[in-house]
Scaffold this active site. Sequence first.
Site, short mmCIF file in Angstrom:
data_model
loop_
_atom_site.label_atom_id
_atom_site.label_comp_id
_atom_site.label_asym_id
_atom_site.label_seq_id
_atom_site.Cartn_x
_atom_site.Cartn_y
_atom_site.Cartn_z
N ILE A 58 -13.50 1.75 -1.98
CA ILE A 58 -14.77 2.50 -1.61
C ILE A 58 -14.67 3.55 -0.51
O ILE A 58 -14.41 3.08 0.63
CB ILE A 58 -15.79 1.34 -1.15
CG1 ILE A 58 -15.68 -0.03 -2.30
CG2 ILE A 58 -17.18 1.79 -1.35
CD1 ILE A 58 -16.40 -1.15 -1.78
N VAL B 2 0.88 -1.16 -0.10
CA VAL B 2 -0.20 0.03 -0.09
C VAL B 2 0.91 1.23 0.10
O VAL B 2 0.69 2.17 -0.72
CB VAL B 2 -0.86 0.17 1.03
CG1 VAL B 2 -1.87 1.02 1.24
CG2 VAL B 2 -1.83 -1.21 1.08
N GLU C 100 -10.20 6.22 5.86
CA GLU C 100 -10.87 5.89 4.75
C GLU C 100 -10.54 4.31 4.26
O GLU C 100 -11.32 3.41 4.08
CB GLU C 100 -11.08 6.92 3.70
CG GLU C 100 -11.94 6.56 2.34
CD GLU C 100 -13.48 6.22 2.90
OE1 GLU C 100 -13.82 5.23 3.10
OE2 GLU C 100 -14.10 7.29 3.02
N LYS D 194 -13.72 -4.31 10.63
CA LYS D 194 -14.21 -3.22 9.87
C LYS D 194 -15.75 -2.90 10.35
O LYS D 194 -16.15 -1.79 10.28
CB LYS D 194 -14.22 -3.66 8.32
CG LYS D 194 -12.85 -3.80 7.91
CD LYS D 194 -12.69 -4.66 6.51
CE LYS D 194 -11.40 -4.81 5.94
NZ LYS D 194 -11.55 -5.74 4.88
N GLU E 99 -3.89 -14.85 3.04
CA GLU E 99 -2.19 -14.99 3.97
C GLU E 99 -2.01 -16.43 4.17
O GLU E 99 -2.80 -17.25 4.23
CB GLU E 99 -2.29 -14.07 5.10
CG GLU E 99 -2.88 -12.91 5.27
CD GLU E 99 -1.85 -11.85 4.62
OE1 GLU E 99 -0.78 -11.99 4.92
OE2 GLU E 99 -2.31 -10.89 4.14
N GLY F 83 -2.17 -15.24 -3.82
CA GLY F 83 -1.79 -14.28 -2.85
C GLY F 83 -3.11 -13.46 -2.36
O GLY F 83 -2.92 -12.38 -1.60
N LYS G 172 -6.93 -1.06 10.27
CA LYS G 172 -8.47 -1.33 10.79
C LYS G 172 -8.39 -1.73 12.12
O LYS G 172 -9.02 -1.45 12.99
CB LYS G 172 -9.16 -2.32 9.81
CG LYS G 172 -8.54 -3.50 9.58
CD LYS G 172 -8.97 -3.94 8.11
CE LYS G 172 -7.49 -4.35 7.32
NZ LYS G 172 -7.28 -4.44 6.07
#
Lengths: 436, 436
Positions: free
Chosen positions: A136, A14, A129, A205, A190, A187, A105
């Site tokens: 989304i 990320v 976010e 979440k 995990e 992938g 999260k």
Amino acid sequence: MQPVKIGLLGLGTVGSGTVNVLNRNGREISRRAGREIVIAKAFTRSPEKPRLCPTDNIDLVGDPFQLVEDPQIDIVVELIGGDSPAKELVLRAIELGKHVVTANKALIALHGNEIFAKASEKGVMVNFEAAVAGGIPIIKVLREGLAGNRIEWIAGIINGTGNFILTEMRDKGRDFADVLKEAQALGYAEADPTFDIEGIDAAHKLTILAAIAFGIPLQFDKVYTEGISQVTGEDVRYAEELGYRIKHLGIARRSGDGVELRVHPSLIPERRLLANVDGVMNAVVVKGDAVGPTLYYGPGAGAEPTASAVVADLVDVVRVMTADPEHRVPHLAFQADALSDMAVLPMAEIETAYYLRLSVADRPGVLADIARFLADQGISIEAVIQKEPQPGQAEVPLIFLTHKVKEKSLDAAAAQIESHPAVKAPMYRIRLETLD
Amino acid sequence: MQPVKIGLLGLGTVGSGTVNVLNRNGREISRRAGREIVIAKAFTRSPEKPRLCPTDNIDLVGDPFQLVEDPQIDIVVELIGGDSPAKELVLRAIELGKHVVTANKALIALHGNEIFAKASEKGVMVNFEAAVAGGIPIIKVLREGLAGNRIEWIAGIINGTGNFILTEMRDKGRDFADVLKEAQALGYAEADPTFDIEGIDAAHKLTILAAIAFGIPLQFDKVYTEGISQVTGEDVRYAEELGYRIKHLGIARRSGDGVELRVHPSLIPERRLLANVDGVMNAVVVKGDAVGPTLYYGPGAGAEPTASAVVADLVDVVRVMTADPEHRVPHLAFQADALSDMAVLPMAEIETAYYLRLSVADRPGVLADIARFLADQGISIEAVIQKEPQPGQAEVPLIFLTHKVKEKSLDAAAAQIESHPAVKAPMYRIRLETLD
């Protein structure tokens, strides 16, 4: 105006995605934010490791606290995940009056109450976010877009790995263990898939969504959590026989004086849009008392979808950091002096596929003639429907599906076709969009 | 802190919906906005007409300019629609330094460039979430939620009347003219349906979406616009035969150096979510370069869905009017001192329907016994699947679908069922959600 300087904690999937998106779309992003956003510094444990992004202009450091404490850094982006030292780093940044953006999260679900209290005390923003449903913008939708509503319930597919497994079980008739192995190879899952398949990730979440929807504190420990490892291929088939699909849902619902918080496999009627959300995609249905049911769908994970949410949070922070009117959200999204004069193309230049409907006299050679007119313009045919004429009817409908072609080529073919003596009425066209 | 005072121009369907939503959810809305929002004044041409909302605490006036010029009014909400006097009223409000919220798509599509220039000059906000896709917060999503993306294309079902007509044509095999009459009788279509069925309404909305997505000025006159009145029942059936659905789409797409802006009937593959958006519902697919494809779905019109968007815009304005940190968007959507202590319910108290899977010995009376245990707990059965045993297998799967019941009743039944000698393994349950 000075660029805003970002310190990035973590340069993995990320983190690299965030660098790439800011590099690629930098100009467009500053047209929206009104200021340039620059990644000045990044923390990584292994600075020599090959990266998925260029790092030439980024100062790489091996001590995350040094990054957080650097006075030139305006906003800290936390992408290392997990509990510690993420929590200490975020609290330290807040302590120093820096704004924070995080995709973590677990951190928000477990320590959000403490983090937000501290942030309010220090007057800084903590945006998250990217912590729920990847790209989304569901946090923004619930927090701002539906602010007029009393939210009645939320039901979401908020773990892509679980949804991939259930989708494969249905589509290919395979069993849980078998598909899990494939998901690991691809992938999507995990090596230790517990968080995904036992619903813990979804429960993190859901904790966040419920707090925002109902105005309650974050309370992860009260979420009922059940995974999908007991769902069999048989269950999937029986459900289908009965008109349902099995999905792993996170559900938060007002109920009398209380609220239900639960993550578990669920049957849902097959005609619902949510039942048709397949593979690694995420979707959340929100029922508000004024708006009714609304649904938000998109990629729930991955480098760039998650980076999309991180960058949107950064733009929000930058807009608010400078509170004067010019830095509010611009009316048309981009700053008024940064609109572009991109041309609107004439229809003749637009390329789509087509559905064509003709009414033709029922005699030999007509289909061949029309097919030739299309071929002359380089239009290739994907399908043809020609039906027997009805008794007493001299004309028959003739339907073509074409491959993609510029509208001007179709116009040229149409002129020829309509001048053919067997063609009794103008050709009607409907454009075909594959939406990919 | 003083309540924020709203002046409402128009007390028709959406105006009344806005009053009702603010009345009903006032407490929750101020917990989000940090201030009370009060409708102080409303303009209506016919003050004696019966209303769809209470007006006891609202000062009704017959002169809209008097409302706009009243110094006690902080925000003007324009819901009268059309060109004039809406445009003059909005410009006058801006001139006086008031913020504006409007649901008027024609006004923004045709005069937005002028209005926003004036608003920037005066440092006021003009919000228009309700102008596109009713209650779906698509403006906010594009403007803020996807701010990190280069938007590649948008494709939307943004006119509910047209989608209702096409859905009925497909579901019931009816023809265009026939369904249009029904839509008019149901109040979905106006007496003069031109705006809806010829695509003008959709073109207004597409103009707005494209400006926000691509950072270009509003340019309604350049949108290619084609209606649905030539689509026949046959077209719908042929499309279906070929694996497609016909939808009336607004499409904006980057293409080389230019942009395509077009509204027309379109074939789309039947497996796409957008192909399954039926009746008066709206949906917009947005493809961003980072996030990939995302979809936003909900009611595109109606009193309260539109009011939902109007009130969200009001909350945004109120949060920004007071620019100090306490009035930023709260971390958890509600102001930190306004969180609620609503209880999280134990699973035993939760009511859902169930899918139940049992493995039972294949002998007479077992089904009757189990059905009895369920009935004893007040659990009624919606469906049962029992298959023949496979050769060599002594056990058969037995599947029940139940009606809704509290989980504690199911737990009690499960205890009895699992103690039955013919039941060989624990009963597996999957909860069933109808999502309505």
